[in-house]
Design a protein around this motif. Structure first.
Motif, mmCIF file in Angstrom:
data_model
loop_
_atom_site.group_PDB
_atom_site.id
_atom_site.type_symbol
_atom_site.label_atom_id
_atom_site.label_comp_id
_atom_site.label_asym_id
_atom_site.label_seq_id
_atom_site.Cartn_x
_atom_site.Cartn_y
_atom_site.Cartn_z
ATOM 1 N N LEU A 18 39.631 -24.725 -29.941
ATOM 2 C CA LEU A 18 40.069 -25.621 -28.872
ATOM 3 C C LEU A 18 38.877 -26.281 -28.183
ATOM 4 N N ALA A 19 37.793 -25.497 -28.009
ATOM 5 C CA ALA A 19 36.588 -26.057 -27.398
ATOM 6 C C ALA A 19 36.007 -27.173 -28.258
ATOM 7 N N LEU A 20 35.966 -26.942 -29.568
ATOM 8 C CA LEU A 20 35.466 -27.977 -30.480
ATOM 9 C C LEU A 20 36.346 -29.222 -30.432
ATOM 10 N N LEU A 21 37.651 -29.009 -30.305
ATOM 11 C CA LEU A 21 38.580 -30.132 -30.224
ATOM 12 C C LEU A 21 38.324 -30.974 -28.980
ATOM 13 N N TRP A 22 38.113 -30.320 -27.844
ATOM 14 C CA TRP A 22 37.890 -31.036 -26.594
ATOM 15 C C TRP A 22 36.517 -31.693 -26.554
ATOM 16 N N PRO A 25 35.378 -35.716 -28.797
ATOM 17 C CA PRO A 25 35.222 -37.112 -28.340
ATOM 18 C C PRO A 25 33.852 -37.385 -27.720
ATOM 19 N N PHE A 26 33.332 -36.407 -26.972
ATOM 20 C CA PHE A 26 32.013 -36.581 -26.366
ATOM 21 C C PHE A 26 30.928 -36.614 -27.445
ATOM 22 N N TYR A 27 31.099 -35.799 -28.467
ATOM 23 C CA TYR A 27 30.145 -35.812 -29.576
ATOM 24 C C TYR A 27 30.124 -37.180 -30.247
ATOM 25 N N LEU A 28 31.316 -37.708 -30.540
ATOM 26 C CA LEU A 28 31.402 -39.006 -31.198
ATOM 27 C C LEU A 28 30.796 -40.110 -30.333
ATOM 28 N N MET A 29 31.057 -40.064 -29.038
ATOM 29 C CA MET A 29 30.537 -41.088 -28.138
ATOM 30 C C MET A 29 29.017 -41.036 -28.056
ATOM 31 N N ILE A 30 28.469 -39.850 -27.854
ATOM 32 C CA ILE A 30 27.025 -39.730 -27.663
ATOM 33 C C ILE A 30 26.271 -40.005 -28.953
ATOM 34 N N VAL A 31 26.743 -39.450 -30.069
ATOM 35 C CA VAL A 31 26.046 -39.641 -31.343
ATOM 36 C C VAL A 31 26.040 -41.109 -31.743
ATOM 37 N N ASN A 32 27.188 -41.769 -31.621
ATOM 38 C CA ASN A 32 27.266 -43.167 -32.029
ATOM 39 C C ASN A 32 26.580 -44.112 -31.055
ATOM 40 N N ALA A 33 26.325 -43.639 -29.834
ATOM 41 C CA ALA A 33 25.591 -44.464 -28.874
ATOM 42 C C ALA A 33 24.144 -44.664 -29.305
ATOM 43 N N PHE A 34 23.636 -43.768 -30.140
ATOM 44 C CA PHE A 34 22.258 -43.875 -30.623
ATOM 45 C C PHE A 34 22.153 -44.610 -31.959
ATOM 46 N N ILE A 40 27.243 -47.348 -37.437
ATOM 47 C CA ILE A 40 28.562 -46.935 -36.959
ATOM 48 C C ILE A 40 29.626 -47.252 -37.995
ATOM 49 N N PHE A 41 29.563 -48.437 -38.593
ATOM 50 C CA PHE A 41 30.560 -48.814 -39.589
ATOM 51 C C PHE A 41 30.371 -48.061 -40.906
ATOM 52 N N GLU A 42 29.173 -47.559 -41.151
ATOM 53 C CA GLU A 42 28.938 -46.766 -42.356
ATOM 54 C C GLU A 42 29.503 -45.353 -42.213
ATOM 55 N N GLY A 43 29.548 -44.838 -40.994
ATOM 56 C CA GLY A 43 30.092 -43.498 -40.765
ATOM 57 C C GLY A 43 29.929 -43.103 -39.309
ATOM 58 N N VAL A 44 30.997 -42.585 -38.715
ATOM 59 C CA VAL A 44 30.956 -42.262 -37.291
ATOM 60 C C VAL A 44 30.657 -40.789 -37.017
ATOM 61 N N LEU A 244 29.362 -46.496 -22.052
ATOM 62 C CA LEU A 244 30.277 -45.426 -21.645
ATOM 63 C C LEU A 244 29.517 -44.144 -21.323
ATOM 64 N N THR A 245 28.518 -43.845 -22.118
ATOM 65 C CA THR A 245 27.724 -42.643 -21.872
ATOM 66 C C THR A 245 27.032 -42.723 -20.527
#
Length: 272
Positions: A18-22, A25-34, A40-44, A244-245
């Motif tokens: 459940l922790a990983l699930l919550w 979204p933050f992981y995806l946002m922060i990682v893709n912000a860099f 991003i279009f090659e892989g998120v 967003l970050t």
């Protein structure tokens, strides 16, 4: 393996999932912000080939972040302060004056929570436009109206646990009604006040629809500015995610400073 220990392991595994699930979204946002737009279009899901702060610098400039942050802080801070002040007084008055009228007023406030904003937004904006209040003052006044119902309900529930004898003792000592509320009752409502502040801060800080109808470009808050990155024919996801970050940092900092009071307030409100 004992049954109790096996159950504990199962609970820990479920909690971890459940922790990983919550957190995802933050992981995806922060990682893709860099990442660059191409990455991003090659892989998120993957990490960027090279972490860079270019996206954050550009997003900071495009958002006019300092001005947008000031606008958001002004609208949010004043709105929440006014909400706490008036809602706490209303909750105190309704709880202390036991009558059919006070019960009817409380029912009206609670019922107002069921009214969707979309059903009143057009006549509301039209009315405020006629009196030339489509600005930050008008927006704060609207937030007071839309946020009062839940806030008064929470304060009224908290007041049921505050003894009337405190009011009587204060009056005997020469305090008037407002002094009794301000110096005796309101400090006792601190946990609920923090809860009301957090709930309304998150709502007002992230609100887009109402400010988009009321505010102009000069007074735009952060959520309004975020749509700078989403055009009709192109979407700058790398800058949007960086923006967003940056935008969630003030709210996260505020939450961590007040998390103890939040937990206490929610627990107290649940018991009441």
């Amino acid at each position: 393996m004992k049954k109790g220990k096996r159950n504990l392991i199962i609970i820990e595994i479920v909690g971890l999932l459940l922790a990983l699930l919550w957190i995802s979204p933050f992981y995806l946002m922060i990682v893709n912000a860099f990442k660059t737009k191409r990455e991003i279009f090659e892989g998120v899901l993957g990490v960027p080939d090279e972490f860079t702060s270019t996206n954050f610098v550009q997003a900071f400039i495009d958002l006019d972040f300092l001005q947008s942050l000031f606008n958001s802080l002004l609208v949010t801070g004043v709105s929440v302060g006014i909400l706490i002040f008036f809602s706490s007084m209303a909750g105190y008055a309704l709880a202390r004056n036991k009558s059919k009228l006070s019960g009817l007023l409380l029912l009206m406030f609670v019922s107002a929570m069921l009214i969707p904003f979309q059903s009143v937004m057009i006549p509301l904006v039209s009315l405020f436009g006629q009196v030339d209040m489509l600005n930050q003052v008008g927006l704060i006044f609207m937030y007071l109206g839309f946020g009062s119902s839940l806030s008064i309900f929470l304060y009224h529930g908290a007041m049921t646990g505050v003894s009337v004898s405190l009011d009587e003792a204060a009056i005997i000592d020469g305090a008037n009604k407002f002094q009794t509320f301000w110096y005796i009752i309101l400090p006792l409502l601190k946990p609920i006040s923090v809860t009301v502040a957090i709930l309304n801060t998150i709502w007002i800080w992230n609100d887009y629809l109402l400010p988009s109808l009321v505010l102009g470009e000069a007074n735009a808050t952060i959520p309004l500015k975020m749509f700078y990155f989403f055009g009709q024919y192109t979407k700058q996801w790398h800058l949007a995610l960086a923006g967003l970050t940056i935008a969630i940092i003030p709210v996260v900092i505020g939450y961590f400073f007040a998390q103890k009071q939040i937990i206490e307030g929610v627990a107290e409100g649940a018991v009441k």
